[in-house]
Design an enzyme around this catalytic site. Sequence first.
Site, PDB file in Angstrom:
ATOM      1  N   LYS A  53       0.839  -1.206   0.000  1.00  0.00           N
ATOM      2  CA  LYS A  53       0.000   0.000   0.000  1.00  0.00           C
ATOM      3  C   LYS A  53       0.877   1.261   0.000  1.00  0.00           C
ATOM      4  O   LYS A  53       0.611   2.228  -0.715  1.00  0.00           O
ATOM      5  CB  LYS A  53      -0.960  -0.024   1.198  1.00  0.00           C
ATOM      6  CG  LYS A  53      -2.049  -1.096   1.030  1.00  0.00           C
ATOM      7  CD  LYS A  53      -2.846  -1.391   2.283  1.00  0.00           C
ATOM      8  CE  LYS A  53      -3.785  -2.570   2.031  1.00  0.00           C
ATOM      9  NZ  LYS A  53      -4.579  -2.983   3.191  1.00  0.00           N
ATOM     10  N   GLN A  97      -4.787  -1.590   9.415  1.00  0.00           N
ATOM     11  CA  GLN A  97      -4.729  -2.928   8.828  1.00  0.00           C
ATOM     12  C   GLN A  97      -5.374  -3.948   9.760  1.00  0.00           C
ATOM     13  O   GLN A  97      -5.113  -3.968  10.962  1.00  0.00           O
ATOM     14  CB  GLN A  97      -3.266  -3.299   8.535  1.00  0.00           C
ATOM     15  CG  GLN A  97      -3.086  -4.597   7.764  1.00  0.00           C
ATOM     16  CD  GLN A  97      -3.634  -4.554   6.344  1.00  0.00           C
ATOM     17  OE1 GLN A  97      -3.714  -3.508   5.718  1.00  0.00           O
ATOM     18  NE2 GLN A  97      -4.024  -5.713   5.825  1.00  0.00           N
ATOM     19  N   ASP A 120     -10.940   2.804   3.488  1.00  0.00           N
ATOM     20  CA  ASP A 120     -11.240   1.368   3.421  1.00  0.00           C
ATOM     21  C   ASP A 120     -12.743   1.136   3.229  1.00  0.00           C
ATOM     22  O   ASP A 120     -13.155   0.055   2.812  1.00  0.00           O
ATOM     23  CB  ASP A 120     -10.834   0.688   4.737  1.00  0.00           C
ATOM     24  CG  ASP A 120      -9.566  -0.145   4.611  1.00  0.00           C
ATOM     25  OD1 ASP A 120      -9.233  -0.578   3.491  1.00  0.00           O
ATOM     26  OD2 ASP A 120      -8.920  -0.374   5.652  1.00  0.00           O
TER      27      ASP A 120
HETATM   28  N1  GUN Z   1      -6.937  -6.887   5.903  1.00  0.00           N
HETATM   29  C1  GUN Z   1      -7.191  -7.616   4.784  1.00  0.00           C
HETATM   30  N2  GUN Z   1      -7.705  -6.828   3.817  1.00  0.00           N
HETATM   31  C2  GUN Z   1      -7.776  -5.594   4.336  1.00  0.00           C
HETATM   32  C3  GUN Z   1      -8.190  -4.338   3.809  1.00  0.00           C
HETATM   33  O1  GUN Z   1      -8.642  -4.206   2.675  1.00  0.00           O
HETATM   34  N3  GUN Z   1      -8.081  -3.285   4.646  1.00  0.00           N
HETATM   35  C4  GUN Z   1      -7.617  -3.407   5.914  1.00  0.00           C
HETATM   36  N4  GUN Z   1      -7.570  -2.318   6.662  1.00  0.00           N
HETATM   37  N5  GUN Z   1      -7.211  -4.546   6.425  1.00  0.00           N
HETATM   38  C5  GUN Z   1      -7.288  -5.632   5.630  1.00  0.00           C
END
Ligand code: GUN
Length: 284
Positions: A53, A97, A120
């Site tokens: 990311k 996350q 998100d």
């Molecule tokens: N864990 C797995 N996929 C995601 C996501 O798209 N966003 C976040 N914040 N955590 C995750």
Amino acid sequence: MTAQLIDGNALSRQLRDNVRERVLTLRARGVVPGLAVVLVGDNPASQVYVRNKVKACEDTGMHSVLEQYPADMTEADLLARVTALNNDPSIHGILVQLPLPAHINAQRVIETISPAKDVDGFHVGSAGALMVGQPGFWPCTPYGCMKMLESIGYNLRGKHAVVIGRSNIVGKPMALMLLQQNATVTICHSATPDLKAMTLQADVIVAAVGKRNVLTADMVKPGAVVLDVGMNRTEEGKLCGDVDFADVKEVAGYITPVPGGVGPMTITMLMVNTLASAEHMLAA
Ligand code: GUN
């Protein structure tokens, strides 16, 4: 028949080119879109995801901060960090996350993120906005799936879409997005008695379970569009999805591969959401 591949890497490149241009426009006006990525603990998969990311931010010209904390961080400290990021004008998107360590209430953390920075799309306000068709951030994975359908010019009106999986992150928002585009939507899950009877009726199938070979060729109507959200490993350690790709591609009309399908789209849509947040804040 051999299905046409929907190439998530190629579509991501195209979308990121557009993001990069719009970032330059914002930069010319003195705004650098910024994403804060917060990781608590040392889950190895999460570490890979957050690194990707941050890399995507660099690739598109955005500012990013990666905040890493030990697994024993208290919930109160994490909530304080999120609040500080809510108030930081250089940050337009906040991503905590998941999964979080068990002693932290993940939903409470998500609800502490300002809905204006919830890139998100996990905040209950974002979920509610999607449900009633109001503007708000869409969760990145189902949003990416919608972009993949758009990329092949697929018109969902009157089509039957079957979503396998009912998570808050993928299955439920996916179903709402498909419904918004006038598909007839069925959500299947672990308590669905005859999954094959459902998928055989589907014009579009989204597999989002997190288990190998959930969808096999005998479960797919010839010509159907198959989107594979799964991220699993074979016994040999090779990355694979939820779909039995080798056989299903002989029946489906379109299919997304793993890797190189939905995965890169998820991160690209995070960039799209962060950019949109910065554009929106500038316009406000
Ligand atoms: N864990 C797995 N996929 C995601 C996501 O798209 N966003 C976040 N914040 N955590 C995750």
